[in-house]
Design a protein around this motif. Structure first.
Motif, PDB file in Angstrom:
ATOM      1  N   THR A   1      -7.062  46.131 -70.867  1.00  0.00           N
ATOM      2  CA  THR A   1      -6.837  44.883 -70.142  1.00  0.00           C
ATOM      3  C   THR A   1      -7.744  43.781 -70.662  1.00  0.00           C
ATOM      4  OG1 THR A   1      -6.172  46.130 -68.189  1.00  0.00           O
ATOM      5  CG2 THR A   1      -6.807  43.838 -67.842  1.00  0.00           C
ATOM      6  N   THR A   2      -8.992  44.119 -70.927  1.00  0.00           N
ATOM      7  CA  THR A   2      -9.938  43.128 -71.447  1.00  0.00           C
ATOM      8  C   THR A   2      -9.475  42.595 -72.796  1.00  0.00           C
ATOM      9  OG1 THR A   2     -11.752  44.215 -70.278  1.00  0.00           O
ATOM     10  CG2 THR A   2     -12.349  42.741 -72.095  1.00  0.00           C
ATOM     11  N   LEU A   3      -9.088  43.507 -73.688  1.00  0.00           N
ATOM     12  CA  LEU A   3      -8.599  43.081 -75.007  1.00  0.00           C
ATOM     13  C   LEU A   3      -7.335  42.239 -74.894  1.00  0.00           C
ATOM     14  CD1 LEU A   3      -9.199  46.309 -77.115  1.00  0.00           C
ATOM     15  CD2 LEU A   3     -10.518  44.174 -77.163  1.00  0.00           C
ATOM     16  N   SER A   4      -6.472  42.593 -73.970  1.00  0.00           N
ATOM     17  CA  SER A   4      -5.238  41.834 -73.780  1.00  0.00           C
ATOM     18  C   SER A   4      -5.532  40.419 -73.269  1.00  0.00           C
ATOM     19  CB  SER A   4      -4.313  42.570 -72.813  1.00  0.00           C
ATOM     20  OG  SER A   4      -3.063  41.939 -72.749  1.00  0.00           O
ATOM     21  N   ILE A   5      -6.462  40.309 -72.338  1.00  0.00           N
ATOM     22  CA  ILE A   5      -6.831  38.989 -71.806  1.00  0.00           C
ATOM     23  C   ILE A   5      -7.488  38.148 -72.897  1.00  0.00           C
ATOM     24  CG2 ILE A   5      -8.393  37.802 -70.203  1.00  0.00           C
ATOM     25  CD1 ILE A   5      -7.806  40.133 -68.225  1.00  0.00           C
ATOM     26  N   ILE A   6      -8.376  38.772 -73.663  1.00  0.00           N
ATOM     27  CA  ILE A   6      -9.017  38.039 -74.769  1.00  0.00           C
ATOM     28  C   ILE A   6      -7.964  37.576 -75.770  1.00  0.00           C
ATOM     29  CG2 ILE A   6     -10.530  38.317 -76.780  1.00  0.00           C
ATOM     30  CD1 ILE A   6     -12.284  40.153 -74.997  1.00  0.00           C
ATOM     31  N   GLY A   7      -7.033  38.460 -76.112  1.00  0.00           N
ATOM     32  CA  GLY A   7      -5.973  38.095 -77.061  1.00  0.00           C
ATOM     33  C   GLY A   7      -5.100  36.972 -76.547  1.00  0.00           C
ATOM     34  N   ARG A   8      -4.729  37.045 -75.272  1.00  0.00           N
ATOM     35  CA  ARG A   8      -3.888  35.992 -74.676  1.00  0.00           C
ATOM     36  C   ARG A   8      -4.631  34.664 -74.657  1.00  0.00           C
ATOM     37  NH1 ARG A   8      -2.136  38.142 -69.596  1.00  0.00           N
ATOM     38  NH2 ARG A   8      -4.183  37.572 -68.817  1.00  0.00           N
ATOM     39  N   THR A   9      -5.914  34.692 -74.299  1.00  0.00           N
ATOM     40  CA  THR A   9      -6.718  33.469 -74.260  1.00  0.00           C
ATOM     41  C   THR A   9      -6.887  32.886 -75.656  1.00  0.00           C
ATOM     42  OG1 THR A   9      -7.889  34.310 -72.328  1.00  0.00           O
ATOM     43  CG2 THR A   9      -8.936  32.507 -73.540  1.00  0.00           C
ATOM     44  N   LEU A  10      -7.190  33.740 -76.619  1.00  0.00           N
ATOM     45  CA  LEU A  10      -7.348  33.288 -78.000  1.00  0.00           C
ATOM     46  C   LEU A  10      -6.044  32.692 -78.528  1.00  0.00           C
ATOM     47  CD1 LEU A  10      -9.336  33.074 -80.308  1.00  0.00           C
ATOM     48  CD2 LEU A  10      -8.701  35.393 -81.010  1.00  0.00           C
ATOM     49  N   ASN A  11      -4.940  33.282 -78.166  1.00  0.00           N
ATOM     50  CA  ASN A  11      -3.632  32.767 -78.580  1.00  0.00           C
ATOM     51  C   ASN A  11      -3.410  31.366 -78.023  1.00  0.00           C
ATOM     52  OD1 ASN A  11      -0.605  32.317 -78.202  1.00  0.00           O
ATOM     53  ND2 ASN A  11      -0.641  34.122 -79.543  1.00  0.00           N
ATOM     54  N   LYS A  12      -3.747  31.169 -76.752  1.00  0.00           N
ATOM     55  CA  LYS A  12      -3.598  29.840 -76.137  1.00  0.00           C
ATOM     56  C   LYS A  12      -4.497  28.817 -76.824  1.00  0.00           C
ATOM     57  CE  LYS A  12      -2.189  31.272 -71.523  1.00  0.00           C
ATOM     58  NZ  LYS A  12      -2.567  31.349 -70.113  1.00  0.00           N
ATOM     59  N   VAL A  13      -5.733  29.227 -77.100  1.00  0.00           N
ATOM     60  CA  VAL A  13      -6.680  28.323 -77.761  1.00  0.00           C
ATOM     61  C   VAL A  13      -6.164  27.950 -79.146  1.00  0.00           C
ATOM     62  CG1 VAL A  13      -9.006  28.160 -78.762  1.00  0.00           C
ATOM     63  CG2 VAL A  13      -8.705  29.050 -76.444  1.00  0.00           C
ATOM     64  N   LEU A  14      -5.684  28.937 -79.892  1.00  0.00           N
ATOM     65  CA  LEU A  14      -5.200  28.682 -81.256  1.00  0.00           C
ATOM     66  C   LEU A  14      -3.943  27.811 -81.279  1.00  0.00           C
ATOM     67  CD1 LEU A  14      -5.786  32.176 -82.900  1.00  0.00           C
ATOM     68  CD2 LEU A  14      -7.102  30.077 -83.271  1.00  0.00           C
ATOM     69  N   HIS A  15      -3.201  27.806 -80.195  1.00  0.00           N
ATOM     70  CA  HIS A  15      -2.029  26.934 -80.098  1.00  0.00           C
ATOM     71  C   HIS A  15      -2.375  25.545 -79.560  1.00  0.00           C
ATOM     72  CE1 HIS A  15       0.571  30.539 -80.554  1.00  0.00           C
ATOM     73  NE2 HIS A  15       1.371  29.648 -81.116  1.00  0.00           N
ATOM     74  N   GLY A  16      -3.622  25.368 -79.147  1.00  0.00           N
ATOM     75  CA  GLY A  16      -4.044  24.090 -78.581  1.00  0.00           C
ATOM     76  C   GLY A  16      -3.980  22.964 -79.597  1.00  0.00           C
ATOM     77  N   PRO A  17      -3.762  21.721 -79.125  1.00  0.00           N
ATOM     78  CA  PRO A  17      -3.606  20.591 -80.041  1.00  0.00           C
ATOM     79  C   PRO A  17      -4.853  20.305 -80.871  1.00  0.00           C
ATOM     80  CG  PRO A  17      -3.655  19.842 -77.744  1.00  0.00           C
ATOM     81  CD  PRO A  17      -3.633  21.336 -77.724  1.00  0.00           C
ATOM     82  N   GLY A  18      -6.023  20.425 -80.318  1.00  0.00           N
ATOM     83  CA  GLY A  18      -7.243  20.146 -81.076  1.00  0.00           C
ATOM     84  C   GLY A  18      -7.431  21.140 -82.214  1.00  0.00           C
ATOM     85  N   ILE A  19      -7.162  22.388 -81.958  1.00  0.00           N
ATOM     86  CA  ILE A  19      -7.309  23.426 -82.982  1.00  0.00           C
ATOM     87  C   ILE A  19      -6.232  23.262 -84.042  1.00  0.00           C
ATOM     88  CG2 ILE A  19      -7.219  25.926 -83.398  1.00  0.00           C
ATOM     89  CD1 ILE A  19      -9.746  25.084 -81.970  1.00  0.00           C
ATOM     90  N   GLN A  20      -5.024  22.972 -83.629  1.00  0.00           N
ATOM     91  CA  GLN A  20      -3.920  22.826 -84.575  1.00  0.00           C
ATOM     92  C   GLN A  20      -4.148  21.636 -85.512  1.00  0.00           C
ATOM     93  OE1 GLN A  20      -1.120  24.687 -85.298  1.00  0.00           O
ATOM     94  NE2 GLN A  20      -2.053  26.239 -83.966  1.00  0.00           N
ATOM     95  N   GLU A  21      -4.692  20.548 -84.965  1.00  0.00           N
ATOM     96  CA  GLU A  21      -4.926  19.354 -85.781  1.00  0.00           C
ATOM     97  C   GLU A  21      -6.073  19.538 -86.764  1.00  0.00           C
ATOM     98  OE1 GLU A  21      -5.610  16.244 -82.976  1.00  0.00           O
ATOM     99  OE2 GLU A  21      -3.572  16.327 -82.192  1.00  0.00           O
ATOM    100  N   ASN A  22      -7.159  20.185 -86.303  1.00  0.00           N
ATOM    101  CA  ASN A  22      -8.352  20.299 -87.130  1.00  0.00           C
ATOM    102  C   ASN A  22      -8.442  21.583 -87.957  1.00  0.00           C
ATOM    103  OD1 ASN A  22      -9.355  17.810 -86.155  1.00  0.00           O
ATOM    104  ND2 ASN A  22     -10.085  18.832 -84.304  1.00  0.00           N
ATOM    105  N   PHE A  23      -7.878  22.641 -87.444  1.00  0.00           N
ATOM    106  CA  PHE A  23      -7.989  23.936 -88.120  1.00  0.00           C
ATOM    107  C   PHE A  23      -6.625  24.612 -88.225  1.00  0.00           C
ATOM    108  CE2 PHE A  23     -11.916  23.190 -85.717  1.00  0.00           C
ATOM    109  CZ  PHE A  23     -12.844  23.184 -86.749  1.00  0.00           C
ATOM    110  N   GLY A  24      -5.614  23.838 -88.502  1.00  0.00           N
ATOM    111  CA  GLY A  24      -4.232  24.321 -88.515  1.00  0.00           C
ATOM    112  C   GLY A  24      -4.024  25.537 -89.393  1.00  0.00           C
ATOM    113  N   GLY A  25      -4.561  25.508 -90.604  1.00  0.00           N
ATOM    114  CA  GLY A  25      -4.359  26.626 -91.536  1.00  0.00           C
ATOM    115  C   GLY A  25      -4.998  27.911 -91.041  1.00  0.00           C
TER     116      GLY A  25
END
Length: 189
Positions: free
Chosen positions: A27-51
């Motif tokens: 469950t912990t790994l799943s929550i971390i993965g889901r949170t990381l996925n949301k962060v990586l899809h965020g506009p700030g991350i996509q604009e600055n660290f898209g690759g």
């Protein structure tokens, strides 16, 4: 006989504890993965660290597929796994407000009565769990994401419930003996 019951109860509780620890990690790994996925899809991350974000997302970062299915099956098993140790040590919740003033022998008879009732309920639960398992064996139903047969979870829980019934019958007989002989049979822990 008490050593055998203690061994069965502890072994089952240990198995349930290991499964529960595995579920906590899952469950912990799943929550971390889901949170990381949301962060990586965020506009700030996509604009600055898209690759970099796209490369990480391509690795499959996200919620673990089927974690709810595993959680459901594992928690059911863990619950049934903890019943025997709880039963053996008389650790179920009790309310003795109205019986605390009674003589020891009377409270032993009351304890024996409720031990018999609880044993009957646990046997009933085990029987219905077995019937449910047979239904899923016969219809071949599988879980949605992982596609494992539903009856596997029932079988694991049923195995633990059989140990629960064995320990419960032992405890019920011991409590009746304690009431009739007016002496302690089951060691207190």
């Amino acid at each position: 006989m008490h050593r055998l019951m203690t061994f069965l109860a502890r072994t089952t509780a240990l198995a349930g504890g290991l499964v529960l620890m595995g579920l906590v990690i899952l469950t912990t790994l799943s929550i971390i993965g889901r949170t990381l996925n949301k962060v990586l899809h965020g506009p700030g991350i996509q604009e600055n660290f898209g690759g970099i974000a796209q490369a990480l997302l391509a690795t499959g970062v996200g919620e673990i597929q089927g974690n709810y299915e595993l959680l459901e099956a594992g928690v059911a098993f863990a619950i049934f796994s903890f019943f025997p140790i709880c039963q053996l040590h008389g650790a179920h919740a009790t309310v003795d407000v109205f019986t605390s003033f009674l003589p020891r022998r009377a409270t032993r008879f009351i304890a024996a009565f409720w031990e018999i009732v609880l044993t009957a309920v646990l046997i009933l639960l085990s029987w219905r769990l077995y019937e449910g398992m047979l239904r899923y064996v016969n219809n071949g139903e599988t879980t949605l994401f992982l596609q494992f047969p539903v009856w596997w979870a029932y079988a694991a829980s049923f195995a633990a419930s059989v140990v629960t019934c064995i320990v419960a019958v032992y405890c019920a007989v011991a409590r009746v003996g304690e009431a009739v002989m007016d002496r302690t049979i089951l060691p207190s822990h």
